[in-house]
Enzyme design. Sequence first.
Site, PDB file in Angstrom:
ATOM      1  N   ARG A   1     -14.880   0.989 -14.468  1.00  0.00           N
ATOM      2  CA  ARG A   1     -14.853   1.635 -15.938  1.00  0.00           C
ATOM      3  C   ARG A   1     -13.277   2.016 -16.250  1.00  0.00           C
ATOM      4  O   ARG A   1     -12.827   2.060 -17.397  1.00  0.00           O
ATOM      5  CB  ARG A   1     -15.726   2.849 -16.130  1.00  0.00           C
ATOM      6  CG  ARG A   1     -17.300   2.406 -15.918  1.00  0.00           C
ATOM      7  CD  ARG A   1     -17.800   3.785 -15.865  1.00  0.00           C
ATOM      8  NE  ARG A   1     -17.542   4.587 -14.731  1.00  0.00           N
ATOM      9  CZ  ARG A   1     -17.504   5.810 -14.333  1.00  0.00           C
ATOM     10  NH1 ARG A   1     -18.492   6.757 -15.227  1.00  0.00           N
ATOM     11  NH2 ARG A   1     -17.157   6.362 -13.170  1.00  0.00           N
TER      12      ARG A   1
ATOM     13  N   LYS B   1     -25.174  13.892   0.294  1.00  0.00           N
ATOM     14  CA  LYS B   1     -25.311  14.155  -1.078  1.00  0.00           C
ATOM     15  C   LYS B   1     -26.973  14.207  -1.458  1.00  0.00           C
ATOM     16  O   LYS B   1     -27.952  13.392  -0.689  1.00  0.00           O
ATOM     17  CB  LYS B   1     -25.089  13.061  -1.921  1.00  0.00           C
ATOM     18  CG  LYS B   1     -23.627  12.932  -2.214  1.00  0.00           C
ATOM     19  CD  LYS B   1     -23.501  11.748  -3.225  1.00  0.00           C
ATOM     20  CE  LYS B   1     -22.017  11.547  -3.653  1.00  0.00           C
ATOM     21  NZ  LYS B   1     -21.965  10.273  -4.837  1.00  0.00           N
TER      22      LYS B   1
ATOM     23  N   HIS C   1     -24.764  -0.485 -15.221  1.00  0.00           N
ATOM     24  CA  HIS C   1     -24.926  -0.992 -14.006  1.00  0.00           C
ATOM     25  C   HIS C   1     -25.951  -2.530 -14.340  1.00  0.00           C
ATOM     26  O   HIS C   1     -25.641  -3.345 -13.512  1.00  0.00           O
ATOM     27  CB  HIS C   1     -26.002  -0.174 -13.011  1.00  0.00           C
ATOM     28  CG  HIS C   1     -25.384   1.020 -12.603  1.00  0.00           C
ATOM     29  ND1 HIS C   1     -25.843   2.407 -12.882  1.00  0.00           N
ATOM     30  CD2 HIS C   1     -24.063   1.244 -12.033  1.00  0.00           C
ATOM     31  CE1 HIS C   1     -25.058   3.205 -12.199  1.00  0.00           C
ATOM     32  NE2 HIS C   1     -23.830   2.681 -11.688  1.00  0.00           N
TER      33      HIS C   1
ATOM     34  N   SER D   1     -23.500   8.051 -14.140  1.00  0.00           N
ATOM     35  CA  SER D   1     -24.559   8.509 -13.689  1.00  0.00           C
ATOM     36  C   SER D   1     -24.456   9.999 -13.581  1.00  0.00           C
ATOM     37  O   SER D   1     -25.520  10.782 -13.858  1.00  0.00           O
ATOM     38  CB  SER D   1     -25.079   8.019 -12.329  1.00  0.00           C
ATOM     39  OG  SER D   1     -25.323   6.779 -12.508  1.00  0.00           O
TER      40      SER D   1
END
Length: 151
Positions: A91, A42, A18, A129
Site C-alpha cells: 500500500r 497474536k 486482498h 485489516s
Amino acid sequence: MKRIALFPGSFDPFTKGHEDIVLRGLRLFDEIVIGIGRNASKQRYFPLEMMVGLIEKTFASYPAVKVVSYDDLTANVARDLGARFLLRGLRNTTDFEYENSISQVNRYVYEDVETVFLITSPHLAPISSSIIRELHRYSKNIDEFLPYKLK
C-alpha cells in the site's frame, strides 16, 4: 512447470484490497494459494475457521484459488506446496520496508522462492485489516471494505 504463488497473511479480516491482489495475481500465476498463517503471539479477532470459509466462498468460482491455514514458516509452506512465488501487496513505503525484510528471510529459508509485489489499487490503499477490526469493534458497518458479508 506450473506457476504457483502463495499469498500469505493473517487476513484478520480478508479485505477487498486482498481480493484485488489475488484477482490481479491470477493474470501472472496458474494457481494462487491464500495461506492464513497462525501467529502464536497474536490473538485473532475473527475466528480462523470462519475466515477460511468466507475466503473459500469468495473465490468459489475461481478453481485456481485455494485456501489453507498453517502454523510454520511461510517459506517452508511455500516449499511444501510447490510454490516458487510469494505474492504480496504493497500500500505504501512503510509496507515495502517491512515486506522487503521478510522477503530476504524467506529467500534465506527457501532459496528458490521469489517474492512478487503488487501495488495496491489506489482506491483500496486506505483499507487495512487493523482499521476494519477497529471499526467493527465499535459496531460500525464494514461491508464496503469486505468482499463477503459478515453475519
